[in-house]
Each structure stands twice: as structure tokens, then as C-alpha cells.
Design a protein around this motif. Structure first.
Motif, PDB file in Angstrom:
ATOM      1  N   SER A  31       0.835  -1.260  -0.049  1.00 45.27           N
ATOM      2  CA  SER A  31      -0.017  -0.098  -0.011  1.00 45.27           C
ATOM      3  C   SER A  31       0.935   1.266   0.071  1.00 45.27           C
ATOM      4  O   SER A  31       1.950   1.282   0.296  1.00 45.27           O
ATOM      5  CB  SER A  31      -0.641  -0.113   1.295  1.00 45.27           C
ATOM      6  OG  SER A  31      -1.742  -1.054   1.416  1.00 45.27           O
ATOM      7  N   ALA A  32       0.146   2.278  -0.470  1.00 43.17           N
ATOM      8  CA  ALA A  32       1.080   3.540  -0.384  1.00 43.17           C
ATOM      9  C   ALA A  32       1.393   4.073   0.758  1.00 43.17           C
ATOM     10  O   ALA A  32       0.597   4.037   1.740  1.00 43.17           O
ATOM     11  CB  ALA A  32       0.168   4.680  -1.204  1.00 43.17           C
ATOM     12  N   GLY A  33       2.566   4.679   0.795  1.00 46.27           N
ATOM     13  CA  GLY A  33       3.107   4.956   2.152  1.00 46.27           C
ATOM     14  C   GLY A  33       3.836   3.871   2.897  1.00 46.27           C
ATOM     15  O   GLY A  33       4.348   4.181   4.263  1.00 46.27           O
ATOM     16  N   SER A  34       3.757   2.595   2.745  1.00 39.23           N
ATOM     17  CA  SER A  34       4.443   1.450   3.502  1.00 39.23           C
ATOM     18  C   SER A  34       5.874   1.696   3.207  1.00 39.23           C
ATOM     19  O   SER A  34       6.409   1.817   2.118  1.00 39.23           O
ATOM     20  CB  SER A  34       3.800   0.292   2.995  1.00 39.23           C
ATOM     21  OG  SER A  34       2.494   0.230   3.072  1.00 39.23           O
ATOM     22  N   HIS A  35       6.679   1.473   4.177  1.00 38.78           N
ATOM     23  CA  HIS A  35       8.018   1.474   4.422  1.00 38.78           C
ATOM     24  C   HIS A  35       8.530   0.164   4.757  1.00 38.78           C
ATOM     25  O   HIS A  35       8.235  -0.062   6.045  1.00 38.78           O
ATOM     26  CB  HIS A  35       8.641   2.451   5.086  1.00 38.78           C
ATOM     27  CG  HIS A  35      10.093   2.617   4.955  1.00 38.78           C
ATOM     28  ND1 HIS A  35      10.873   2.498   5.955  1.00 38.78           N
ATOM     29  CD2 HIS A  35      10.894   2.916   4.045  1.00 38.78           C
ATOM     30  CE1 HIS A  35      12.304   2.558   5.579  1.00 38.78           C
ATOM     31  NE2 HIS A  35      12.159   2.717   4.578  1.00 38.78           N
ATOM     32  N   VAL A  36       8.854  -0.562   4.133  1.00 37.02           N
ATOM     33  CA  VAL A  36       9.062  -2.278   4.382  1.00 37.02           C
ATOM     34  C   VAL A  36      10.652  -2.416   3.926  1.00 37.02           C
ATOM     35  O   VAL A  36      11.110  -2.352   2.846  1.00 37.02           O
ATOM     36  CB  VAL A  36       8.183  -3.113   3.556  1.00 37.02           C
ATOM     37  CG1 VAL A  36       8.349  -4.389   3.969  1.00 37.02           C
ATOM     38  CG2 VAL A  36       6.708  -2.563   3.793  1.00 37.02           C
TER      39      VAL A  36
END
Length: 95
Positions: free
Chosen positions: A50-55
Motif C-alpha cells: 500500500s502507498a506509504g508503506s516502508h518495508v
């Protein structure tokens, strides 16, 4: 326009606090002229989020793997280039 690869998607899943993840396996056929990384393999693995996910994550096919850290925009996946040869790393038999 026809894609130069076959693609398969996992069901959507959640992991390590990230929601809406999905894996994508791409398989490539030979190209003419030969692509610069064709000798590295015929499959690649990608993660969609999803947009904004930092993984931070590691993608593996058998013993071949690559690690990534990525901020997702919700549009483009992040993943390997050609990672390995499907036929050499995955069995169609239960062993």
C-alpha cells in the motif's frame, strides 16, 4: 501491448505490521536480441504494498535471494531483476 513475461500473484496478506501485501512471480522467456541479464535467470519476484508503506524485506526463490528496503507508492512493486532459473530451483514433484 503484450507483456514480455508471465505473471502470477499471491493472495493479499498482512505481515510485520504492513497491510495489503502481495507477491508477484514473473517468468521470462528467451529474448531476441538477448537481454543483458538473461544469463542470470528466467524468473523474478516482486512485493506490492500500500502507498506509504516502508518495508525492509527479503525475497527468495529456493536458495536465491535479494534484500530490499523500500517506500511504496501503491503503484509500482519493488523486487528482483532476473533472480534464478525456475527449472533449476523449483521442483514439480513432492519430495
Amino acid at each position: 501491448e503484450e507483456q514480455p513475461y508471465g505473471t502470477w500473484f499471491s493472495p493479499t496478506f498482512d505481515a510485520a505490521g504492513a497491510r495489503g501485501l502481495r507477491l508477484e512471480l514473473r517468468t521470462y522467456g528467451p529474448t531476441s536480441p538477448e537481454s543483458e541479464d538473461q544469463h542470470k535467470g528466467n524468473c523474478a519476484l516482486f512485493l506490492h504494498a500500500s502507498a506509504g508503506s516502508h518495508v525492509a524485506f527479503k525475497l527468495s526463490i529456493a536458495k536465491c535471494s535479494e534484500s530490499f528496503e523500500h517506500q511504496f507508492d501503491g503503484e509500482e512493486p519493488c523486487g528482483s531483476k532476473r533472480l534464478c532459473f525456475f527449472e533449476q530451483n523449483l521442483s514439480t514433484q513432492n519430495t
